[in-house]
Motif scaffolding. Structure first.
Motif, PDB file in Angstrom:
ATOM      1  N   LYS A  55       2.817  -7.738  -8.807  1.00 53.07           N
ATOM      2  CA  LYS A  55       2.299  -6.632  -8.003  1.00 53.07           C
ATOM      3  C   LYS A  55       0.780  -6.550  -8.149  1.00 53.07           C
ATOM      4  O   LYS A  55       0.256  -6.463  -9.250  1.00 53.07           O
ATOM      5  CB  LYS A  55       2.936  -5.325  -8.456  1.00 53.07           C
ATOM      6  CG  LYS A  55       2.439  -4.126  -7.682  1.00 53.07           C
ATOM      7  CD  LYS A  55       3.086  -2.851  -8.210  1.00 53.07           C
ATOM      8  CE  LYS A  55       2.543  -1.652  -7.507  1.00 53.07           C
ATOM      9  NZ  LYS A  55       1.423  -1.032  -8.163  1.00 53.07           N
ATOM     10  N   PRO A  56       0.071  -6.548  -7.012  1.00 57.89           N
ATOM     11  CA  PRO A  56      -1.380  -6.379  -7.090  1.00 57.89           C
ATOM     12  C   PRO A  56      -1.748  -4.932  -7.423  1.00 57.89           C
ATOM     13  O   PRO A  56      -0.927  -4.024  -7.302  1.00 57.89           O
ATOM     14  CB  PRO A  56      -1.869  -6.754  -5.695  1.00 57.89           C
ATOM     15  CG  PRO A  56      -0.694  -6.582  -4.818  1.00 57.89           C
ATOM     16  CD  PRO A  56       0.527  -6.775  -5.663  1.00 57.89           C
ATOM     17  N   GLU A  57      -2.981  -4.735  -7.802  1.00 57.84           N
ATOM     18  CA  GLU A  57      -3.477  -3.398  -8.128  1.00 57.84           C
ATOM     19  C   GLU A  57      -3.829  -2.642  -6.848  1.00 57.84           C
ATOM     20  O   GLU A  57      -4.443  -3.194  -5.933  1.00 57.84           O
ATOM     21  CB  GLU A  57      -4.723  -3.530  -9.000  1.00 57.84           C
ATOM     22  CG  GLU A  57      -5.350  -2.220  -9.388  1.00 57.84           C
ATOM     23  CD  GLU A  57      -6.637  -2.408 -10.182  1.00 57.84           C
ATOM     24  OE1 GLU A  57      -7.452  -1.482 -10.163  1.00 57.84           O
ATOM     25  OE2 GLU A  57      -6.827  -3.476 -10.785  1.00 57.84           O
ATOM     26  N   PHE A  58      -3.418  -1.376  -6.782  1.00 53.66           N
ATOM     27  CA  PHE A  58      -3.800  -0.470  -5.707  1.00 53.66           C
ATOM     28  C   PHE A  58      -4.304   0.820  -6.348  1.00 53.66           C
ATOM     29  O   PHE A  58      -3.608   1.401  -7.169  1.00 53.66           O
ATOM     30  CB  PHE A  58      -2.604  -0.120  -4.807  1.00 53.66           C
ATOM     31  CG  PHE A  58      -2.047  -1.287  -4.043  1.00 53.66           C
ATOM     32  CD1 PHE A  58      -2.669  -1.740  -2.891  1.00 53.66           C
ATOM     33  CD2 PHE A  58      -0.886  -1.920  -4.473  1.00 53.66           C
ATOM     34  CE1 PHE A  58      -2.150  -2.811  -2.176  1.00 53.66           C
ATOM     35  CE2 PHE A  58      -0.357  -2.988  -3.763  1.00 53.66           C
ATOM     36  CZ  PHE A  58      -0.993  -3.436  -2.609  1.00 53.66           C
ATOM     37  N   THR A  59      -5.493   1.252  -5.971  1.00 55.28           N
ATOM     38  CA  THR A  59      -6.063   2.491  -6.494  1.00 55.28           C
ATOM     39  C   THR A  59      -6.476   3.364  -5.319  1.00 55.28           C
ATOM     40  O   THR A  59      -7.247   2.916  -4.466  1.00 55.28           O
ATOM     41  CB  THR A  59      -7.304   2.202  -7.368  1.00 55.28           C
ATOM     42  OG1 THR A  59      -6.982   1.246  -8.360  1.00 55.28           O
ATOM     43  CG2 THR A  59      -7.812   3.468  -8.018  1.00 55.28           C
ATOM     44  N   MET A  60      -5.973   4.584  -5.295  1.00 51.72           N
ATOM     45  CA  MET A  60      -6.347   5.484  -4.204  1.00 51.72           C
ATOM     46  C   MET A  60      -7.841   5.775  -4.302  1.00 51.72           C
ATOM     47  O   MET A  60      -8.337   6.109  -5.359  1.00 51.72           O
ATOM     48  CB  MET A  60      -5.531   6.774  -4.309  1.00 51.72           C
ATOM     49  CG  MET A  60      -5.398   7.487  -2.999  1.00 51.72           C
ATOM     50  SD  MET A  60      -6.546   8.764  -2.984  1.00 51.72           S
ATOM     51  CE  MET A  60      -6.195   9.778  -1.676  1.00 51.72           C
ATOM     52  N   GLY A  71      -6.166  11.166  10.271  1.00 53.25           N
ATOM     53  CA  GLY A  71      -7.202  10.453   9.528  1.00 53.25           C
ATOM     54  C   GLY A  71      -6.588   9.273   8.803  1.00 53.25           C
ATOM     55  O   GLY A  71      -5.603   8.698   9.262  1.00 53.25           O
ATOM     56  N   HIS A  72      -7.160   8.932   7.649  1.00 54.94           N
ATOM     57  CA  HIS A  72      -6.642   7.794   6.896  1.00 54.94           C
ATOM     58  C   HIS A  72      -6.683   8.064   5.399  1.00 54.94           C
ATOM     59  O   HIS A  72      -7.417   8.935   4.941  1.00 54.94           O
ATOM     60  CB  HIS A  72      -7.425   6.512   7.223  1.00 54.94           C
ATOM     61  CG  HIS A  72      -8.848   6.536   6.766  1.00 54.94           C
ATOM     62  ND1 HIS A  72      -9.853   7.087   7.522  1.00 54.94           N
ATOM     63  CD2 HIS A  72      -9.439   6.084   5.635  1.00 54.94           C
ATOM     64  CE1 HIS A  72     -11.005   6.970   6.886  1.00 54.94           C
ATOM     65  NE2 HIS A  72     -10.784   6.364   5.724  1.00 54.94           N
ATOM     66  N   ILE A  73      -5.871   7.320   4.691  1.00 52.81           N
ATOM     67  CA  ILE A  73      -5.878   7.329   3.233  1.00 52.81           C
ATOM     68  C   ILE A  73      -6.255   5.910   2.811  1.00 52.81           C
ATOM     69  O   ILE A  73      -5.604   4.949   3.235  1.00 52.81           O
ATOM     70  CB  ILE A  73      -4.509   7.731   2.652  1.00 52.81           C
ATOM     71  CG1 ILE A  73      -4.115   9.117   3.168  1.00 52.81           C
ATOM     72  CG2 ILE A  73      -4.548   7.696   1.121  1.00 52.81           C
ATOM     73  CD1 ILE A  73      -2.695   9.536   2.809  1.00 52.81           C
ATOM     74  N   ALA A  74      -7.315   5.798   2.022  1.00 52.26           N
ATOM     75  CA  ALA A  74      -7.838   4.490   1.638  1.00 52.26           C
ATOM     76  C   ALA A  74      -7.423   4.134   0.217  1.00 52.26           C
ATOM     77  O   ALA A  74      -7.547   4.945  -0.697  1.00 52.26           O
ATOM     78  CB  ALA A  74      -9.362   4.481   1.744  1.00 52.26           C
ATOM     79  N   PHE A  75      -6.953   2.904   0.072  1.00 53.90           N
ATOM     80  CA  PHE A  75      -6.605   2.345  -1.231  1.00 53.90           C
ATOM     81  C   PHE A  75      -7.465   1.122  -1.494  1.00 53.90           C
ATOM     82  O   PHE A  75      -7.592   0.262  -0.625  1.00 53.90           O
ATOM     83  CB  PHE A  75      -5.129   1.931  -1.272  1.00 53.90           C
ATOM     84  CG  PHE A  75      -4.180   3.089  -1.320  1.00 53.90           C
ATOM     85  CD1 PHE A  75      -3.725   3.574  -2.530  1.00 53.90           C
ATOM     86  CD2 PHE A  75      -3.750   3.696  -0.152  1.00 53.90           C
ATOM     87  CE1 PHE A  75      -2.848   4.649  -2.576  1.00 53.90           C
ATOM     88  CE2 PHE A  75      -2.884   4.763  -0.185  1.00 53.90           C
ATOM     89  CZ  PHE A  75      -2.429   5.243  -1.398  1.00 53.90           C
ATOM     90  N   TYR A  76      -8.030   1.048  -2.683  1.00 54.47           N
ATOM     91  CA  TYR A  76      -8.792  -0.125  -3.093  1.00 54.47           C
ATOM     92  C   TYR A  76      -7.835  -1.132  -3.714  1.00 54.47           C
ATOM     93  O   TYR A  76      -6.916  -0.772  -4.446  1.00 54.47           O
ATOM     94  CB  TYR A  76      -9.861   0.257  -4.127  1.00 54.47           C
ATOM     95  CG  TYR A  76     -10.489  -0.948  -4.781  1.00 54.47           C
ATOM     96  CD1 TYR A  76     -11.466  -1.684  -4.109  1.00 54.47           C
ATOM     97  CD2 TYR A  76     -10.088  -1.364  -6.034  1.00 54.47           C
ATOM     98  CE1 TYR A  76     -12.025  -2.808  -4.685  1.00 54.47           C
ATOM     99  CE2 TYR A  76     -10.651  -2.481  -6.623  1.00 54.47           C
ATOM    100  CZ  TYR A  76     -11.618  -3.201  -5.944  1.00 54.47           C
ATOM    101  OH  TYR A  76     -12.160  -4.316  -6.527  1.00 54.47           O
ATOM    102  N   THR A  77      -8.073  -2.397  -3.430  1.00 52.42           N
ATOM    103  CA  THR A  77      -7.367  -3.481  -4.090  1.00 52.42           C
ATOM    104  C   THR A  77      -8.369  -4.580  -4.406  1.00 52.42           C
ATOM    105  O   THR A  77      -9.188  -4.928  -3.551  1.00 52.42           O
ATOM    106  CB  THR A  77      -6.190  -4.012  -3.247  1.00 52.42           C
ATOM    107  OG1 THR A  77      -5.487  -5.000  -4.003  1.00 52.42           O
ATOM    108  CG2 THR A  77      -6.635  -4.571  -1.911  1.00 52.42           C
TER     109      THR A  77
END
Length: 116
Positions: free
Chosen positions: A2-7, A61-67
């Motif tokens: 599983k890759p990393e996802f950070t809100m 709108g949108h919700i952004a997650f960093y990977t």
């Protein structure tokens, strides 16, 4: 694996720049967040609230997650049956993707993956 996802942040759609500034100003005053309206792009309250001028992606709108590994994240999501909107991809000069959206909204929000 599983890759990393950070809100990262929530982007709220506004009808124009004036409304976008009003949105982040309100959040800034309520929660004592740094008001960032000086740049030409979308204004922010702190790093967590973005207001889109002229309605961006998503009904609300949108919700952004960093990977940190965009390609691994896209593969992981598609392997789970989560469709990714490849037409929304924004690319660096080397061709790597730094922004992409999932195909479907969740509760009226577009889901954005970012790698900046």
């Amino acid at each position: 694996m599983k890759p990393e996802f950070t809100m990262q942040h929530i982007g709220i759609n506004g009808k124009d720049r004036q409304e976008a500034v009003e949105i982040v100003t309100l959040f800034s005053s309520i929660f004592d967040l740094e008001l960032r309206t000086e740049k030409k792009g979308s204004p922010f309250a702190g790093a967590c609230i973005e207001a889109m001028a002229g309605n961006g992606p998503g009904t609300h709108g949108h919700i952004a997650f960093y990977t940190p590994d965009m390609e691994a994240a896209i593969k992981y999501l598609e392997d789970k049956g989560v469709p990714v909107d490849h037409g929304s991809a924004k690319r660096n000069e080397d061709g790597s993707i730094y922004v992409i959206y999932l195909q479907n909204e969740i509760a009226g929000f577009a889901i954005q993956l970012i790698n900046k």
